[in-house]
Design an enzyme around this catalytic site. Sequence first.
Site: not given
Lengths: 285, 285, 285, 285
Positions: C228-230
């Site tokens: 996530l969000d990486d």
Amino acid sequence: MKNSAILLISCPDQKGLNAAIHDFIYRANGNILHADEHLDPDRNLFLMRVEWDLASFAIDMREFGKHFQPVAERLHMHWRVALSSARPRIAIFVSKYDHCLADLLYRRQTGELACEIPLIISNHANAERWATFYNIPLHVIPVTKETKAEAEQRQLDLLRPHEIDLIVLARYMQVLSTDFIRQYPPHHIINIHHSFLPAFIGARPHQQAFDRGVKLIGATSHYVTEVLDDGPIIEQDVVRISHRDTVEDLIQKGRDLETIVLSRAVRWHIQNRILLYGNKTVIFD
Amino acid sequence: MKNSAILLISCPDQKGLNAAIHDFIYRANGNILHADEHLDPDRNLFLMRVEWDLASFAIDMREFGKHFQPVAERLHMHWRVALSSARPRIAIFVSKYDHCLADLLYRRQTGELACEIPLIISNHANAERWATFYNIPLHVIPVTKETKAEAEQRQLDLLRPHEIDLIVLARYMQVLSTDFIRQYPPHHIINIHHSFLPAFIGARPHQQAFDRGVKLIGATSHYVTEVLDDGPIIEQDVVRISHRDTVEDLIQKGRDLETIVLSRAVRWHIQNRILLYGNKTVIFD
Amino acid sequence: MKNSAILLISCPDQKGLNAAIHDFIYRANGNILHADEHLDPDRNLFLMRVEWDLASFAIDMREFGKHFQPVAERLHMHWRVALSSARPRIAIFVSKYDHCLADLLYRRQTGELACEIPLIISNHANAERWATFYNIPLHVIPVTKETKAEAEQRQLDLLRPHEIDLIVLARYMQVLSTDFIRQYPPHHIINIHHSFLPAFIGARPHQQAFDRGVKLIGATSHYVTEVLDDGPIIEQDVVRISHRDTVEDLIQKGRDLETIVLSRAVRWHIQNRILLYGNKTVIFD
Amino acid sequence: MKNSAILLISCPDQKGLNAAIHDFIYRANGNILHADEHLDPDRNLFLMRVEWDLASFAIDMREFGKHFQPVAERLHMHWRVALSSARPRIAIFVSKYDHCLADLLYRRQTGELACEIPLIISNHANAERWATFYNIPLHVIPVTKETKAEAEQRQLDLLRPHEIDLIVLARYMQVLSTDFIRQYPPHHIINIHHSFLPAFIGARPHQQAFDRGVKLIGATSHYVTEVLDDGPIIEQDVVRISHRDTVEDLIQKGRDLETIVLSRAVRWHIQNRILLYGNKTVIFD
């Protein structure tokens, strides 16, 4: 929704100004939400914006003037009061480029711009889809050199019954005549110019910027005065460009700047955050 | 430290340009570190910067011209070659405000600016502490209207033996005469102007900006030409101001802008990243 | 309209790479419009984007691979070629907030985004007015914890016949499952996160920013990966806030950031300007 | 030079607060130069900064507290008063990188920072040239894991006689112990962190930023608390980077950010423009 009053004051600076204003509001049982001021020592000018909650305010706002006038007279104030619940009536003028129009209408719908927009006036037909989408009457009035005086008369006739508080020139590519401008009190017309004023005054600023080889392009929202591109500046911003950018790229990058810089100006005007002094603005944000 | 060569080229665009240049470097066993180019379709002009490692390069760089000239002639190139190991010789001119001077000298010491600074010339004495601190000869030459021609002659006499590659006007508050400027090839003098050019050309730009009520102030580094504040722009940047800022605040905020905008221009010049075309610059960053 | 080919290459660095590529294009009579490259010395990785005019190019682009493959194999290249005339097929996912959706559709219409948008998928109904306005099929698929797997299956079924090149999560407030993500090759899904990543990962980043008291808020467009969000960051920008700004103000200011930061990412993707290496992007602008 | 008093107040919000404060100043014949306030409705907290001219002020400022305390008690205020003529006594801590040190000392000399700097403490010797140049005592105290407690004790012993108002950690690369921090009242130590907090907390933030592939790097000035990099943020700014930038380039670009972001924090602290609430700051600019 906030139910507050905003008082805007300008007057010669003197001791006790703050005390007098705050005392007046306190005695009428107003709770201050926000107060900001500016002192211009060169002009010995005091400028103030104060906003208070009306929930328990003892004065009927329809009679505010009657109560405040003695204070104002004693201290030689220019002042006006506004209600946060009031929704100013705005007319939008637009030409072929519709990005600022589309943007303003969207922001009105999200609630960011608390205003009414009773009509749109354009010298091109392509604003129609937005007028239809947002259900706002559009009046298409072509303008040529020969018909300009007549066209402006038609515009004024259309505006009159709507009791317009503000005209927004949202990339309206016609220069308003002095006669038109004088029909409205000062600071009732906002324009967006697609350059960092005072650089690149006049026509085709993106081409001018390209030719000069600047490394940033800008946009400027300002009140319209009788001198072209010379009115009090409300907001400006810039974006970086490079040698890779063509004039068309500048136009594209400019669109984002123009929508943001114009919408801030309109929002601040609606929220009674702008005070004028000389040919300059104070933004009480 | 990097031991590389940089080739800067401008010529009419035509097929095979890239192939010819890269082929030349490859045949001499050069490993390309970076290549960038720009095509100006309006002028049919091709601009290129290519940098390669000299570690295994087969051509003695003192004889580069002899080898490259046939390629250059066939393709009608203007070109020059530079070595990353070369340290350009820079003269700094400064007046009373010393922030750009102090900044440039600091950046030279950190290694950010890979150059020699054999002398500083000033029309004021207060650069002396920096000259002493960094152990660089300072020559104080006062300039008045009457003595300007003579002062410039003294400056030129001082510069000559140092074989200066670049003059940096680091807030030098005198306008150089056309005679002085013509002593150097074009694009050998960089100036910092404390406004967002072309806004506020000439004297006291901060006062002009204050009077006009702009919401951002800028700084511009540019090559000096015979027309005041009109030379090719190298870099610009801006900072936000408000009605709270006095002219003195603008001057203070401007200092940070000026040091950054001037130092970028000097760094890019030193690193041979700037190509000129018309009155504009390409920055190959 | 430009009729050009774009070749994107990554391979181990070695001498003669540039020469080989440019020679190949030159021999097929291609006129190079733009070439840019990046060398990552830590990874010994060479990344390149080259674009050439197809007007007189001798190779039929349907057979480009056949001709180029020998060069590519000799130099161990990963490569792909694209045509500027191709219009990628994009599916937009959106939830309740529609500003990015409205913005992307507007930019497609102005021509800024040269793509097809065959469908919009939303877990809310309020995208309908935009779908109608721009005449694009909308599929409303509500998502709950319990129905998520089934909803994603329906989404995949809808997408399949459209041969989608890119999914854009335009403030789609559901986290895509790993199963969904794996249905597409890497770097085929772009998301906009309303913070300056890696600050404020996860839910309600504006509230997190407000609580931490930062002085700038940001937005980040990135490719979606299973973490996530990486994923690799494509673009970021920020805007200044102050203690006067409530969480609602941050949301409002964030809208402008999000539309700009997402639209840049989508445009660069469409124009084949993005190359990936490791978990990072090179933007060839 | 301005001869004014600054009153900073925080207290529960209630009607009549403004009136009471302004009335107090007016009755003592003070002319208000500037007043600003902030209302935090979530906490029902009122924060205010008011500055007035002392020219004709009737109260001896040494006895201000005696006169103001009744008002303060009635309205449950936390307050403090400061004189613009007072020059806070600042100790600078620095390690190997000296750009913030050099910058702060330069700004003190130009008058931008109206403070005394009675001593510099460093764990490296290379601050010496600046200490000598500006004629400020330097104390070099090496710090290792083993000697840290003892080194901090020496630092405290050196600081004590100077009655330091503020410690500025100008790229001091040691983490202060909780014991050290507790020797000073809260918000008496300012640090510069070379990232956009809360991204990249801890060591080597530029390397972290490089590894994550962000498109902007930042700097953050904040008050030091017992939790690392978690104190109230005073100022932040960012600069754009690209794939061309190495870690060394980030460090170089970061230097300009750090000097600007730290110097703003120090200036605002000196000018009594910062009010704390919760873990956040209000900047009255």
